[in-house]
Design a protein around this motif. Structure first.
Motif, PDB file in Angstrom:
ATOM      1  N   GLU A 130       0.901  -1.385  -0.138  1.00  0.00           N
ATOM      2  CA  GLU A 130       0.054  -0.038   0.046  1.00  0.00           C
ATOM      3  C   GLU A 130       0.797   1.232  -0.089  1.00  0.00           C
ATOM      4  O   GLU A 130       0.404   2.386  -0.526  1.00  0.00           O
ATOM      5  N   ARG A 131       2.064   1.170   0.591  1.00  0.00           N
ATOM      6  CA  ARG A 131       3.105   2.321   0.408  1.00  0.00           C
ATOM      7  C   ARG A 131       3.284   2.983  -0.734  1.00  0.00           C
ATOM      8  O   ARG A 131       3.535   4.215  -1.034  1.00  0.00           O
ATOM      9  N   LEU A 132       3.213   2.083  -1.781  1.00  0.00           N
ATOM     10  CA  LEU A 132       3.384   2.665  -3.162  1.00  0.00           C
ATOM     11  C   LEU A 132       2.284   3.528  -3.520  1.00  0.00           C
ATOM     12  O   LEU A 132       2.758   4.412  -4.375  1.00  0.00           O
ATOM     13  N   GLN A 133       1.038   3.412  -3.464  1.00  0.00           N
ATOM     14  CA  GLN A 133      -0.106   4.401  -3.833  1.00  0.00           C
ATOM     15  C   GLN A 133       0.354   5.669  -3.483  1.00  0.00           C
ATOM     16  O   GLN A 133      -0.017   6.536  -4.440  1.00  0.00           O
ATOM     17  N   SER A 134       0.770   6.077  -2.238  1.00  0.00           N
ATOM     18  CA  SER A 134       1.063   7.613  -1.958  1.00  0.00           C
ATOM     19  C   SER A 134       2.109   8.017  -2.958  1.00  0.00           C
ATOM     20  O   SER A 134       2.474   9.338  -2.798  1.00  0.00           O
ATOM     21  N   GLN A 135       3.045   7.177  -3.654  1.00  0.00           N
ATOM     22  CA  GLN A 135       4.194   7.613  -4.095  1.00  0.00           C
ATOM     23  C   GLN A 135       3.815   7.843  -5.763  1.00  0.00           C
ATOM     24  O   GLN A 135       4.725   8.203  -6.565  1.00  0.00           O
ATOM     25  N   LEU A 136       2.605   7.877  -6.109  1.00  0.00           N
ATOM     26  CA  LEU A 136       2.286   7.933  -7.515  1.00  0.00           C
ATOM     27  C   LEU A 136       1.962   9.059  -8.010  1.00  0.00           C
ATOM     28  O   LEU A 136       1.362   9.879  -7.247  1.00  0.00           O
ATOM     29  N   GLU A 137       2.430   9.646  -9.272  1.00  0.00           N
ATOM     30  CA  GLU A 137       2.006  10.916  -9.886  1.00  0.00           C
ATOM     31  C   GLU A 137       1.500  10.300 -11.146  1.00  0.00           C
ATOM     32  O   GLU A 137       1.978   9.834 -11.933  1.00  0.00           O
ATOM     33  N   LEU A 138       0.122  10.849 -11.612  1.00  0.00           N
ATOM     34  CA  LEU A 138      -0.677  10.657 -12.769  1.00  0.00           C
ATOM     35  C   LEU A 138       0.131  11.665 -13.774  1.00  0.00           C
ATOM     36  O   LEU A 138       0.232  12.836 -13.581  1.00  0.00           O
ATOM     37  N   VAL A 139       0.737  11.071 -14.858  1.00  0.00           N
ATOM     38  CA  VAL A 139       1.250  11.883 -16.043  1.00  0.00           C
ATOM     39  C   VAL A 139       0.483  11.703 -17.217  1.00  0.00           C
ATOM     40  O   VAL A 139       0.119  10.225 -17.458  1.00  0.00           O
ATOM     41  N   HIS A 140       0.327  12.807 -18.286  1.00  0.00           N
ATOM     42  CA  HIS A 140       0.076  12.396 -19.609  1.00  0.00           C
ATOM     43  C   HIS A 140       1.123  12.226 -20.412  1.00  0.00           C
ATOM     44  O   HIS A 140       2.219  13.063 -20.399  1.00  0.00           O
ATOM     45  N   LEU A 141       1.360  11.168 -21.200  1.00  0.00           N
ATOM     46  CA  LEU A 141       2.361  10.790 -22.054  1.00  0.00           C
ATOM     47  C   LEU A 141       1.789  11.064 -23.523  1.00  0.00           C
ATOM     48  O   LEU A 141       0.696  10.652 -24.108  1.00  0.00           O
ATOM     49  N   THR A 142       2.767  11.895 -24.398  1.00  0.00           N
ATOM     50  CA  THR A 142       2.378  12.373 -25.603  1.00  0.00           C
ATOM     51  C   THR A 142       3.050  11.138 -26.728  1.00  0.00           C
ATOM     52  O   THR A 142       4.288  10.745 -26.335  1.00  0.00           O
ATOM     53  N   GLN A 143       2.430  10.759 -27.765  1.00  0.00           N
ATOM     54  CA  GLN A 143       3.184  10.059 -28.883  1.00  0.00           C
ATOM     55  C   GLN A 143       4.522  10.490 -29.270  1.00  0.00           C
ATOM     56  O   GLN A 143       4.580  11.642 -29.706  1.00  0.00           O
ATOM     57  N   GLY A 144       5.483   9.684 -29.048  1.00  0.00           N
ATOM     58  CA  GLY A 144       6.775  10.353 -29.498  1.00  0.00           C
ATOM     59  C   GLY A 144       7.623  10.622 -28.158  1.00  0.00           C
ATOM     60  O   GLY A 144       8.904  10.745 -28.415  1.00  0.00           O
ATOM     61  N   ASP A 145       6.848  10.915 -27.168  1.00  0.00           N
ATOM     62  CA  ASP A 145       8.019  11.166 -25.839  1.00  0.00           C
ATOM     63  C   ASP A 145       8.714   9.996 -25.593  1.00  0.00           C
ATOM     64  O   ASP A 145       8.403   8.789 -25.653  1.00  0.00           O
ATOM     65  N   VAL A 146      10.045  10.349 -25.292  1.00  0.00           N
ATOM     66  CA  VAL A 146      11.060   9.300 -24.866  1.00  0.00           C
ATOM     67  C   VAL A 146      11.223   9.178 -23.498  1.00  0.00           C
ATOM     68  O   VAL A 146      11.680  10.299 -22.655  1.00  0.00           O
ATOM     69  N   LEU A 147      10.870   8.323 -22.778  1.00  0.00           N
ATOM     70  CA  LEU A 147      10.836   7.999 -21.512  1.00  0.00           C
ATOM     71  C   LEU A 147      12.274   7.810 -20.724  1.00  0.00           C
ATOM     72  O   LEU A 147      12.370   8.330 -19.722  1.00  0.00           O
ATOM     73  N   TYR A 148      12.935   7.105 -21.595  1.00  0.00           N
ATOM     74  CA  TYR A 148      14.471   7.040 -21.326  1.00  0.00           C
ATOM     75  C   TYR A 148      15.277   6.667 -22.523  1.00  0.00           C
ATOM     76  O   TYR A 148      14.790   5.960 -23.472  1.00  0.00           O
ATOM     77  N   GLU A 149      16.379   7.166 -22.765  1.00  0.00           N
ATOM     78  CA  GLU A 149      17.468   6.792 -23.946  1.00  0.00           C
ATOM     79  C   GLU A 149      18.047   5.543 -23.494  1.00  0.00           C
ATOM     80  O   GLU A 149      18.320   5.137 -22.279  1.00  0.00           O
ATOM     81  N   SER A 150      18.936   4.858 -24.531  1.00  0.00           N
ATOM     82  CA  SER A 150      19.598   3.756 -24.380  1.00  0.00           C
ATOM     83  C   SER A 150      20.817   4.260 -23.506  1.00  0.00           C
ATOM     84  O   SER A 150      21.398   5.160 -23.596  1.00  0.00           O
TER      85      SER A 150
END
Length: 236
Positions: free
Chosen positions: A22-42
């Motif tokens: 349950e501790r995870l729930q308080s650490q969540l942030e809702l975000v909008h992701l746009t097509q083409g967004d890079v969440l991380y690079e190699s």
């Protein structure tokens, strides 16, 4: 229908929280992701984990000349950021949003700490990782042995499995990039599917009209990936 900000929209996240994390729930942030967004690079250090709800994220293998192919995808069944809890912290793949929507974001350190603390979370995440590895291997075989038509059908069906609706917001060009083929090839095969009344598309949107017939045209890889994913995640 559940509210947009409900963690239940991501199946893995819901299972983690309901199994005692349950501790995870308080650490969540809702975000909008746009097509083409890079969440991380190699080879970059991962800072966050993402639990998609209405978005789909592709994991791409990147070549030295900049070319890339999709090796796996993550939707509302899983998490983007497996290296965080597997001890790697970096990965040679790139994570790119292929279908826009929402996701829950969490600091990577939070997930790492909880992974060390909770045996139930370890069990669930390792089962998910096995399902992801199965997908990677199946896609590699699919790209080698099956036609563009079969691969497109597999890709569309797998995408739908990650979404709460029967529509994927993506262009033919983006699909071509994921499958490593020319855009014209995707347009040709999509046109055939539309003529057969299996899908309907216009720029940026593909709606599946007849799923059973689309499944009949897909290669065995779709059924294999779905069967193994269901087995592993239900068993978790």
């Amino acid at each position: 229908m559940r509210e947009l900000d409900s963690f239940h929209q991501n199946h893995l996240l819901a299972t983690l929280i309901e199994s005692g994390c349950e501790r995870l729930q308080s650490q969540l942030e809702l975000v909008h992701l746009t097509q083409g967004d890079v969440l991380y690079e190699s080879d970059s250090r991962l800072r966050h984990a993402y639990f998609p709800t209405t978005s789909i994220v592709s994991l791409l293998s990147v070549m030295e000349d900049g070319a890339s192919d999709e090796i796996a995808f993550v939707g509302n069944e899983g998490v983007v950021g497996v290296p965080l809890f597997m001890g790697g912290e970096t990965t040679p793949s790139r994570a790119v949003v292929r279908s826009a929507g929402y996701a829950f974001r969490m600091q990577g350190q939070v997930l790492q700490d909880e992974f060390k603390r909770s045996s139930s979370l370890q069990h669930l995440l390792l089962r998910y990782t096995q399902a992801l590895l199965t997908q990677i291997g199946q896609i590699a075989a699919c790209n080698r042995h099956h036609s563009v038509h079969q691969r497109l059908c597999r890709w569309l069906l797998s995408g739908l499995d990650c979404l709460p609706v029967n529509e994927i917001r993506i262009t033919h060009e983006a699909i071509a990039g994921m499958l490593g083929v020319r855009r014209e090839s995707i347009s040709k095969e999509a046109g055939e599917l539309q003529t057969a009344s299996l899908i309907h598309y216009k720029r940026g949107r593909i709606i599946v009209v007849n799923r059973p017939k689309l499944e009949a045209r897909a290669c065995e890889c779709y059924r294999g990936m779905r069967r193994e994913s269901t087995r592993l995640l239900k068993a978790a």
